[in-house]
Each structure stands twice: as C-alpha cells, then as structure tokens.
Design an enzyme around this catalytic site. Structure first.
Site, PDB file in Angstrom:
ATOM      1  N   GLY A 292      -4.601  15.200   5.093  1.00  0.00           N
ATOM      2  CA  GLY A 292      -4.887  14.371   3.921  1.00  0.00           C
ATOM      3  C   GLY A 292      -6.206  14.741   3.267  1.00  0.00           C
ATOM      4  O   GLY A 292      -6.478  14.355   2.131  1.00  0.00           O
ATOM      5  N   ARG A 293      -7.019  15.458   4.001  1.00  0.00           N
ATOM      6  CA  ARG A 293      -8.295  15.893   3.404  1.00  0.00           C
ATOM      7  C   ARG A 293      -8.727  17.239   3.964  1.00  0.00           C
ATOM      8  O   ARG A 293      -9.908  17.523   4.121  1.00  0.00           O
ATOM      9  CB  ARG A 293      -9.374  14.856   3.643  1.00  0.00           C
ATOM     10  CG  ARG A 293      -9.605  14.516   5.097  1.00  0.00           C
ATOM     11  CD  ARG A 293     -10.955  13.933   5.243  1.00  0.00           C
ATOM     12  NE  ARG A 293     -11.127  13.323   6.545  1.00  0.00           N
ATOM     13  CZ  ARG A 293     -12.248  12.773   6.933  1.00  0.00           C
ATOM     14  NH1 ARG A 293     -13.282  12.770   6.130  1.00  0.00           N
ATOM     15  NH2 ARG A 293     -12.343  12.243   8.121  1.00  0.00           N
TER      16      ARG A 293
ATOM     17  N   LYS B 229     -12.432  21.062   5.496  1.00  0.00           N
ATOM     18  CA  LYS B 229     -12.207  19.621   5.683  1.00  0.00           C
ATOM     19  C   LYS B 229     -13.060  18.861   4.672  1.00  0.00           C
ATOM     20  O   LYS B 229     -14.259  19.119   4.563  1.00  0.00           O
ATOM     21  CB  LYS B 229     -12.614  19.264   7.120  1.00  0.00           C
ATOM     22  CG  LYS B 229     -12.383  17.817   7.493  1.00  0.00           C
ATOM     23  CD  LYS B 229     -12.527  17.613   8.999  1.00  0.00           C
ATOM     24  CE  LYS B 229     -12.455  16.154   9.358  1.00  0.00           C
ATOM     25  NZ  LYS B 229     -12.640  15.944  10.793  1.00  0.00           N
TER      26      LYS B 229
ATOM     27  N   ASP C  78      -9.211   9.511  -0.425  1.00  0.00           N
ATOM     28  CA  ASP C  78      -9.739  10.315  -1.535  1.00  0.00           C
ATOM     29  C   ASP C  78      -9.782  11.814  -1.210  1.00  0.00           C
ATOM     30  O   ASP C  78     -10.153  12.619  -2.049  1.00  0.00           O
ATOM     31  CB  ASP C  78     -11.136   9.816  -1.940  1.00  0.00           C
ATOM     32  CG  ASP C  78     -12.135   9.892  -0.794  1.00  0.00           C
ATOM     33  OD1 ASP C  78     -11.771  10.372   0.309  1.00  0.00           O
ATOM     34  OD2 ASP C  78     -13.292   9.472  -0.997  1.00  0.00           O
TER      35      ASP C  78
ATOM     36  N   ARG D  74     -13.699  24.371   9.449  1.00  0.00           N
ATOM     37  CA  ARG D  74     -13.301  24.227  10.846  1.00  0.00           C
ATOM     38  C   ARG D  74     -12.559  25.470  11.321  1.00  0.00           C
ATOM     39  O   ARG D  74     -11.696  25.986  10.627  1.00  0.00           O
ATOM     40  CB  ARG D  74     -12.409  22.995  11.003  1.00  0.00           C
ATOM     41  CG  ARG D  74     -11.962  22.754  12.443  1.00  0.00           C
ATOM     42  CD  ARG D  74     -11.489  21.336  12.664  1.00  0.00           C
ATOM     43  NE  ARG D  74     -10.291  21.015  11.913  1.00  0.00           N
ATOM     44  CZ  ARG D  74      -9.835  19.764  11.736  1.00  0.00           C
ATOM     45  NH1 ARG D  74     -10.478  18.741  12.257  1.00  0.00           N
ATOM     46  NH2 ARG D  74      -8.733  19.556  11.055  1.00  0.00           N
TER      47      ARG D  74
ATOM     48  N   ARG E 236      -0.438  20.359  16.631  1.00  0.00           N
ATOM     49  CA  ARG E 236      -0.725  19.145  17.406  1.00  0.00           C
ATOM     50  C   ARG E 236       0.553  18.629  18.049  1.00  0.00           C
ATOM     51  O   ARG E 236       1.656  19.004  17.627  1.00  0.00           O
ATOM     52  CB  ARG E 236      -1.253  18.057  16.457  1.00  0.00           C
ATOM     53  CG  ARG E 236      -2.370  18.506  15.538  1.00  0.00           C
ATOM     54  CD  ARG E 236      -2.219  17.874  14.139  1.00  0.00           C
ATOM     55  NE  ARG E 236      -3.141  18.497  13.185  1.00  0.00           N
ATOM     56  CZ  ARG E 236      -4.350  18.010  12.896  1.00  0.00           C
ATOM     57  NH1 ARG E 236      -4.755  16.890  13.437  1.00  0.00           N
ATOM     58  NH2 ARG E 236      -5.141  18.636  12.059  1.00  0.00           N
TER      59      ARG E 236
ATOM     60  N   ASP F 178      -1.595  12.800  16.871  1.00  0.00           N
ATOM     61  CA  ASP F 178      -1.927  13.802  15.855  1.00  0.00           C
ATOM     62  C   ASP F 178      -3.288  14.433  16.120  1.00  0.00           C
ATOM     63  O   ASP F 178      -3.659  15.419  15.492  1.00  0.00           O
ATOM     64  CB  ASP F 178      -1.915  13.193  14.442  1.00  0.00           C
ATOM     65  CG  ASP F 178      -2.741  11.923  14.352  1.00  0.00           C
ATOM     66  OD1 ASP F 178      -2.436  10.967  15.088  1.00  0.00           O
ATOM     67  OD2 ASP F 178      -3.701  11.894  13.568  1.00  0.00           O
ATOM     68  N   ASN F 179      -4.017  13.875  17.062  1.00  0.00           N
ATOM     69  CA  ASN F 179      -5.315  14.452  17.415  1.00  0.00           C
ATOM     70  C   ASN F 179      -5.281  15.127  18.782  1.00  0.00           C
ATOM     71  O   ASN F 179      -6.321  15.333  19.404  1.00  0.00           O
ATOM     72  CB  ASN F 179      -6.396  13.368  17.383  1.00  0.00           C
ATOM     73  CG  ASN F 179      -6.612  12.846  15.968  1.00  0.00           C
ATOM     74  OD1 ASN F 179      -6.424  13.581  15.004  1.00  0.00           O
ATOM     75  ND2 ASN F 179      -6.984  11.587  15.853  1.00  0.00           N
TER      76      ASN F 179
ATOM     77  N   ASP G 285     -10.728  16.644  16.151  1.00  0.00           N
ATOM     78  CA  ASP G 285     -11.025  15.387  15.455  1.00  0.00           C
ATOM     79  C   ASP G 285     -12.254  14.705  16.048  1.00  0.00           C
ATOM     80  O   ASP G 285     -12.175  14.023  17.069  1.00  0.00           O
ATOM     81  CB  ASP G 285      -9.834  14.414  15.446  1.00  0.00           C
ATOM     82  CG  ASP G 285     -10.028  13.367  14.355  1.00  0.00           C
ATOM     83  OD1 ASP G 285     -11.161  12.860  14.209  1.00  0.00           O
ATOM     84  OD2 ASP G 285      -9.061  13.069  13.633  1.00  0.00           O
TER      85      ASP G 285
HETATM   86  P1  AMP Z   1      -7.784  10.854  11.491  1.00  0.00           P
HETATM   87  O1  AMP Z   1      -8.069   9.413  11.733  1.00  0.00           O
HETATM   88  O2  AMP Z   1      -8.956  11.639  11.035  1.00  0.00           O
HETATM   89  O3  AMP Z   1      -7.051  11.488  12.616  1.00  0.00           O
HETATM   90  O4  AMP Z   1      -6.809  10.902  10.229  1.00  0.00           O
HETATM   91  C1  AMP Z   1      -5.538  10.285  10.177  1.00  0.00           C
HETATM   92  C2  AMP Z   1      -4.855  10.671   8.889  1.00  0.00           C
HETATM   93  O5  AMP Z   1      -5.595  10.193   7.782  1.00  0.00           O
HETATM   94  C3  AMP Z   1      -4.719  12.164   8.681  1.00  0.00           C
HETATM   95  O6  AMP Z   1      -3.492  12.374   8.038  1.00  0.00           O
HETATM   96  C4  AMP Z   1      -5.868  12.484   7.768  1.00  0.00           C
HETATM   97  O7  AMP Z   1      -5.648  13.636   7.000  1.00  0.00           O
HETATM   98  C5  AMP Z   1      -5.905  11.245   6.896  1.00  0.00           C
HETATM   99  N1  AMP Z   1      -7.243  11.028   6.281  1.00  0.00           N
HETATM  100  C6  AMP Z   1      -8.403  10.731   6.913  1.00  0.00           C
HETATM  101  N2  AMP Z   1      -9.403  10.599   6.027  1.00  0.00           N
HETATM  102  C7  AMP Z   1      -8.879  10.797   4.804  1.00  0.00           C
HETATM  103  C8  AMP Z   1      -9.393  10.795   3.467  1.00  0.00           C
HETATM  104  N3  AMP Z   1     -10.674  10.566   3.204  1.00  0.00           N
HETATM  105  N4  AMP Z   1      -8.525  11.070   2.460  1.00  0.00           N
HETATM  106  C9  AMP Z   1      -7.230  11.320   2.691  1.00  0.00           C
HETATM  107  N5  AMP Z   1      -6.685  11.334   3.906  1.00  0.00           N
HETATM  108  C10 AMP Z   1      -7.486  11.080   4.965  1.00  0.00           C
HETATM  109 MG    MG Z   2      -7.152  13.549  12.892  1.00  0.00          MG
END
Ligand code: AMP
Ligand code: MG
Length: 461
Positions: free
Chosen positions: A83-84, A104, A116, A167, A174, A243-244, A253
C-alpha cells in the site's frame, strides 16, 4: 553506468500477483542516510543516486510493481498488498545473489485502501536504525540502504516530514503472499508460485520426493530460528501478522517493534496490541499459529487427498513445540555460557528467568555481566548451580550483546534527527550498534532510569 543490475523474475510469474506502478515524484529529495557498506556488498554505484532512491527517476532495467498479498491481521484475514511500497526490481550481484530493491513511502497504489502511501521521516529513520542493529546482532533481516527526505509534509496526528526508505530483501514473499495465491483457487498458479519460491530460496529441495512438504518443514524451521534469535536479544516484533512473516526467514516490517529492558515475558509495546497477542513470550505460540496458516495454503500441493495432506502437514506442525523448546533452552544455555545443556539443567534456566522477572532485572545487562561472573541480585543457589556447570565466559560475550537499540536512546536520537535535523546522535548511535558484542561500559549499555512500562510504539507511521 547502471546503478542496479535488474532481472525482475517476479514480474514473469503471473499478472495476478502485482500491479505495475510508478512511484510518486517528490518535491525536494535529500539523502539523509546511506548505508555505503551495503551498497558495496551489493556492488552498486557509489555515486549519488538520490533521484532514484526518492522515486523521482526510474533506474534502467526497473519494472516498478506493487505486490499483492493477503494476511491475517490480529487473527482476521484481509486482502492487502503493497500500500505504500514499490518494488523497483531484483538486483543480481556479481555472485549471482538476488535482492529485491523496494521503495517504502513512495505513494499510493491500488492496495493502499484509505492510506496515503507515504511514510514519515521519523519512522523510516527508525526502520533504518533498527534493521541495521538487527543485522549487526547477527539476526536475519531485511536491510535499509537509504533514507531520502522528500520535502513533503505527511499528516499523521500532526504534520511530519516525509521520507522514502530503500529496503533490500532477499525477497518480499510472505506467508500472506501464499495466502493471496491460495485464495485465487487456481492450483496451477499455486504450484508455479511455490516452485518459484523454492527455486529462489530453497533450491536444494528440488530433488526431494515431496518437495512441498519439505519446503513447509524448512520454512517452519527458519521461522523457529528467527524467533529464537529475536528472543535472545529481547526483540519484540510487535506485529506478527502473516503478511509480516517472510518465507526467507528474514525479519520484515519494523513498524511497532521494540526491545525489552527488564525481563517480563508479557512485555508489549505496540499501541494497537491491546490483548498482548504479540507479547515477548507469545512470539513462540504465534509463530506456530502463523505457520499453521501457511500450511493451509499448501494443502492442494501436498497430496490430492485432503485428509492425507492434512495428516502430513499436521505431522510437521506437531513437531514445532518440541523443536522450539529444545532450541530455546540451547539458546538460553548459550546465554549462560553453556555450549551443551541437558534436560536436567532446564530448571536452572526456568528459575533464573523467574528471578529476573520478579526482581525486574534488565535482560541485556544481566546476561552480559555474567561474563564478568557478576550474577548479582540473584538467588545464591541458582548462582552456585550455574557456576558448577563451568560456564564459558567468551560464549557469554558472543551470545549476549552489550548494547541493543534501547527504546529511550532510539527515541532520543530520532527526535534530534527527524525533528531538529541534527544527525550527529543518530550517526554516533549507528557506530555503537555496529559492534554490539564489543565490551563497553558507557551510557549506551545502561537501561533507562525508570522502567519503560508506558513506552508505546505505532504501526503505520
Ligand atoms: P503493516 O501494518 O505495515 O504490515 O501494513 C499493513 C497494510 O497496510 C499493508 O498492506 C500496507 O501496505 C498498508 N499500509 C500501511 N501504511 C500505509 C499507508 N500509509 N498508506 C497506504 N497503505 C499503508
Ligand atoms: Mg507489513
């Protein structure tokens, strides 16, 4: 001259696995940290390539993509994806080693949901620092090549400076990627993807009779090793969603992770982990839970008869606890300077940990000072039975770091760097973390003045 030697094998597997995407352009990229030694290891240009690491220019050979994946987040299965983040490509070194190079914080993707797509300078510097520390502690991890400040404002609770982190990972596959692939309900795709992953990470398994079962066994094994290694140094990952969990066995992560100071198996720092699902000691059981989710994705590859497949997979999962217990005591034995440990000695370790917990002793400092035979503050009987086993003081020093990235120091150096633009304390701390097992007695080794029970960390900053 090429900056990277890209060969993007992932983009040839199947279109359902990713979306092609261009990273956002940013107004005024400024390189704030760069890991030169990692660049050297990768054999990439040492010239300024801030433009590429900010997303403003796409390096030659790159096919930027956002990967699709799914994941159990606190027990709930969701479809996710980068997502980012954007995978620029797979850099292949002279020695034919393959590394994902990803940005990232590089903007929204089709998987961003309400996010965002951006990242704050503060949290990217945090990831840089802690992933560096983990590497030097000898723990498998994704690495951070650079942090570029973007000149953008990123809004969280307040306005923040924005940044992009580069990264480097042996891959971004994953458990959640397997869950995503399995969800497609296409056995051929799953087989292709599993074969790809085995070729990339466990090629030696290709000759095995039931290579998918062997693959599963190996992934479980590397996860156990990883979690044991985390626990050796007091690391709490904080968000062990599927996913991590990286198939390669690297730590991935660095959102809400933190290091435990005083020993308490229930330690939790993550602000969203209200029930302690990912507490220090629960990392063991949640590792097993995650591995069971991985097993579910492989059923159709293991045996056409589902019952038979489940029997085989469960047979492996059922060994998790005994393997973990054995390696846990071996690791703890090493922390005590014992290269061999028998079941009769398990009790010494259990008693010792109970003592550390009830006396709120500092985990890192306690074990490290054992090397000077200073088992202070603990019961004389435990100390005596330990000394009778003839501990090896060099082994103690090799197993127990003198310094870890302690929360109070991490916060201090990050505030200076991310909020005031003063990188001196940050860079000094990196130098200290480069040799965590070296003898030292300065303030970097000390626990905080006050026990940090109220310290809180955050995920998607
Ligand atoms: P995480 O908690 O980092 O493992 O992220 C969980 C999901 O949320 C993953 O699909 C990330 O890509 C998405 N994500 C985390 N932060 C953001 C952000 N600022 N904008 C868009 N997607 C995000
Ligand atoms: Mg993650």
């Amino acid at each position: 001259m090429n900056y990277f030697n890209f060969n993007n094998s992932y983009t040839y597997i199947d279109d359902r696995l990713f979306t092609q995407i261009t990273p956002d352009s940013v107004p005024s990229p400024k390189l704030v940290v760069f890991y030169s030694n990692l660049a050297k290891e990768l054999g990439i240009a040492d010239r300024d390539f801030t433009e590429f690491l900010s997303g403003n220019r796409i390096p030659e050979g790159s096919t930027p993509i956002a990967q699709a994946y799914a994941g159990h987040q606190f027990g709930q299965l969701n479809v996710l994806g980068d997502g980012r983040a954007v995978l620029l490509g797979e850099h292949v070194t002279k020695d034919k080693l393959r590394f994902d190079i990803a940005l990232k914080g590089s903007g929204r993707t089709p998987y961003s949901r309400n996010g965002d797509g951006k990242a704050t300078l503060y949290s990217m510097l945090r990831e840089y620092l802690i992933s560096f520390a983990m590497e030097k502690l000898g723990i498998p991890t994704t690495k951070s090549l650079a942090v570029v400040e973007t000149g953008e404002t990123v809004y969280r609770e307040q306005p923040n400076r924005g940044a992009v982190l580069t990264r480097v990972a042996s891959s971004h596959i994953r458990v959640g990627t397997f869950q995503y692939v399995a969800m497609q309900g296409d056995r051929l795709l799953l087989k292709k993807f599993a074969d790809y992953t085995i070729d990339r990470h466990y090629p030696e398994l290709n000759n095995h009779l039931n290579k998918y079962l062997e693959f599963f066994t190996r992934v479980m094994d590397t996860q156990i090793n990883l979690i044991i290694n985390w626990m050796r140094v007091g690391f709490i990952h904080g968000v062990m969603n599927t996913d991590n969990v990286s198939i390669s066995g690297e730590t991935i992560d660095y959102g809400p992770c933190a290091f435990m100071n005083n020993y308490n198996p229930d330690t939790v720092f993550s602000s969203i982990d209200r029930y302690g699902r990912y507490s220090f000691m629960n990392q063991r059981s949640i590792g097993k839970w995650n591995i069971a989710r991985f097993a579910e994705t492989l059923i159709v590859l293991i045996n056409p008869d589902t019952d038979k497949a489940l029997e085989l997979l469960n047979g492996v999962i059922n060994t998790y606890d005994s393997i973990f217990t054995k390696r846990w005591y071996k690791m703890m034995g090493n922390k005590l300077g014992l290269s061999q440990i028998t079941e009769q000695n398990y009790q010494i370790i259990d008693n010792l940990l109970k003592e550390l917990e009830s006396k709120e002793l500092d985990y890192t400092q306690f074990f490290r000072t054992l090397a000077e035979n200073r088992a202070e503050n603990i019961d004389e009987n435990i100390k005596e039975s330990w000394l009778k086993l003839n501990p090896d003081f060099e082994l103690i020093k090799k197993t127990n770091p003198a310094v870890i990235p302690r929360n109070h120091i991490v916060e201090e150096v990050l505030k200076e760097a991310a909020y005031k633009g003063n990188y001196d304390p940050f860079n000094d701390f990196l130098k200290v973390l480069e040799e965590p097992y070296k003898d030292r007695t300065d303030s970097y080794t000390l626990p905080p003045d006050v026990i940090d029970k109220s310290y809180r960390t955050f995920c998607g900053t």
